[in-house]
Design an enzyme around this catalytic site. Structure first.
Site, PDB file in Angstrom:
ATOM      1  N   GLU A 115     115.091 -20.063   8.657  1.00 42.29           N
ATOM      2  CA  GLU A 115     114.619 -20.198   7.285  1.00 42.29           C
ATOM      3  C   GLU A 115     115.185 -21.459   6.642  1.00 42.29           C
ATOM      4  O   GLU A 115     116.314 -21.866   6.898  1.00 42.29           O
ATOM      5  CB  GLU A 115     114.989 -18.954   6.469  1.00 42.29           C
ATOM      6  CG  GLU A 115     114.211 -17.731   6.927  1.00 42.29           C
ATOM      7  CD  GLU A 115     114.412 -16.513   6.049  1.00 42.29           C
ATOM      8  OE1 GLU A 115     113.443 -15.749   5.895  1.00 42.29           O
ATOM      9  OE2 GLU A 115     115.516 -16.320   5.520  1.00 42.29           O
ATOM     10  N   CYS A 370     121.430 -17.685  -2.181  1.00 39.25           N
ATOM     11  CA  CYS A 370     122.612 -17.851  -1.335  1.00 39.25           C
ATOM     12  C   CYS A 370     123.018 -16.528  -0.700  1.00 39.25           C
ATOM     13  O   CYS A 370     123.167 -15.511  -1.372  1.00 39.25           O
ATOM     14  CB  CYS A 370     123.759 -18.391  -2.192  1.00 39.25           C
ATOM     15  SG  CYS A 370     125.292 -18.617  -1.299  1.00 39.25           S
TER      16      CYS A 370
END
Length: 393
Positions: A115, A370
């Site tokens: 990703e 995150c």
């Protein structure tokens, strides 16, 4: 007996070799590109010049078709097309968050997936790239850490993420057009899947390409490498890459950090701080960023804030502390600290004279924030023989 994190890994890097046997020029160093050009018919005396021309077409203009390289003779273009290719990772899915964040699932050799996240801001555009398929570090707060490590990415697959994003953003300049100083993709952070310093050579080669003044042209001050603390490679990063450094710190005692960031069992806080203290001088960096995820009742007390300051002062490390509200994911064992607690923690650090920005959560609605990255199709670790069979090597 404590468990030691590995210094090296039982993991292979798969070169990008296409079924028809053509060599991918993406990711090769200038010296290596010169070698393969000579091996396939380019006169040795011309090779350095040809590398410069091809390099600019690939990395400055984003050209993938040799036929479009119009400053090369037609016969030479045909010769290049016969022996070489220009390939980058394939985009499988592209999700766009309400805040403009883009998350790409890209496929690489062997059918594996990683990703990549693009985060637009008013004054910059940051691309968060991956260095491994999965991760070996099993940080307990990180979604990627729940995915088994499969393999390292090649230099081509790493820099190819940058090229892919420039494709999607339409940011390749047009030869002969007026130069536009505005860049949609202005910064790179190695904060995606994997531990970059466990794939040092490929990360270094990819970032050298990104920084090349005749190519993608990103300043080393625009590239930040984040590590969990692979101490022996920190000095190499300063010497051989010279980019900005961020450390996934997240705890102020070895007892807590051993759980949150298990590599701490191999290189503890004192060893890590000692390595960090030398980094700014060698790399000519102004400061090191300490990343600190805020976990309710785990690492967010006033005492933690004061201990963090003590660590930084004791080793005289020029530092900025990024406070990261925990981004929850399915099955996560932690909760995010309250906004009031995060602000109180930040205020202690700020009053001591250090920058302590609270990171704004971006892309959490598409699991792009995150600590949330993880391949949609998870692969277990494979043997070298299995991977070679998949990729036709």
């Amino acid at each position: 007996m404590s468990v030691k994190a590995p210094i090296t890994q039982d993991v292979v890097t798969i070169p990008r070799k296409l079924p028809e046997g053509r060599i991918n020029l993406v990711g090769l160093t200038r010296d290596r590109m010169r070698e393969v050009l000579i091996d396939h018919g380019t006169p040795e005396k011309q090779a350095k010049m040809r590398v410069g021309q091809i390099w600019q077409w690939i990395y400055q203009w984003g050209v993938r078709d040799f036929e479009a390289m119009t400053n090369l003779a037609k016969a030479y273009r045909a010769q290049l097309a016969e022996h070489f290719t220009i390939e980058i990772p394939e985009v499988i899915t592209r999700l766009v968050s309400e805040d403009g964040t883009r998350k790409y699932l890209v496929r690489i050799a062997g059918g594996h997936e990683v990703e990549v996240v693009y985060i637009p801001e008013e004054d910059r555009g940051t691309l968060c790239i991956s260095s491994q398929v999965g991760c070996t570090l099993t940080c307990s707060f990180c979604h990627t850490g729940t995915q088994k490590l499969v393999r390292n990415l090649t230099a081509a697959e790493i820099v190819g993420q940058v090229m892919m994003a420039r494709d999607d953003l339409g940011e390749w300049p047009v030869p002969g057009a007026p130069k536009d100083e505005t860049r949609l993709l202005s910064n790179i952070v190695l904060m995606g899947m994997g531990e970059p310093l466990y794939n040092f050579d490929n990360v270094r080669d990819a970032m050298k390409i990104a920084m090349d003044p005749e190519g993608i042209q990103l300043s080393r001050r625009r590239i930040t490498l984040s590590t969990s603390g692979v101490v022996p490679e920190i000095a190499r990063t300063a010497e051989e890459i010279g980019c900005l450094l961020a450390i996934s710190f997240h705890a102020t005692t070895d007892e807590v950090r051993d759980v949150l960031v298990p590599i701490n069992k191999r290189w503890n806080i004192e060893e890590l701080l000692s390595a960090l203290a030398a980094y700014p001088k060698v790399s000519n960096s102004e400061r090191i960023t300490f990343e600190y995820v805020m976990l309710d009742g785990v690492n967010d007390s006033d005492a933690d804030a004061h201990r963090l300051l003590d660590h930084i002062r004791r080793y005289k490390i020029p530092a900025k502390i990024n406070l990261i509200p925990f981004n929850e994911w399915p099955g996560a064992p932690y909760k995010r600290s309250s906004n009031n607690r995060i602000r109180a923690f930040a205020n202690i650090i700020y009053q001591a004279g250090y920058a302590a920005p609270i990171r704004k959560t971006r892309g959490d609605d598409i699991m792009a924030a995150c600590g949330q990255l993880k391949s949609a199709t998870e692969r277990a670790r494979k043997s070298k023989k299995q991977i070679e069979a998949e990729t036709g090597l």
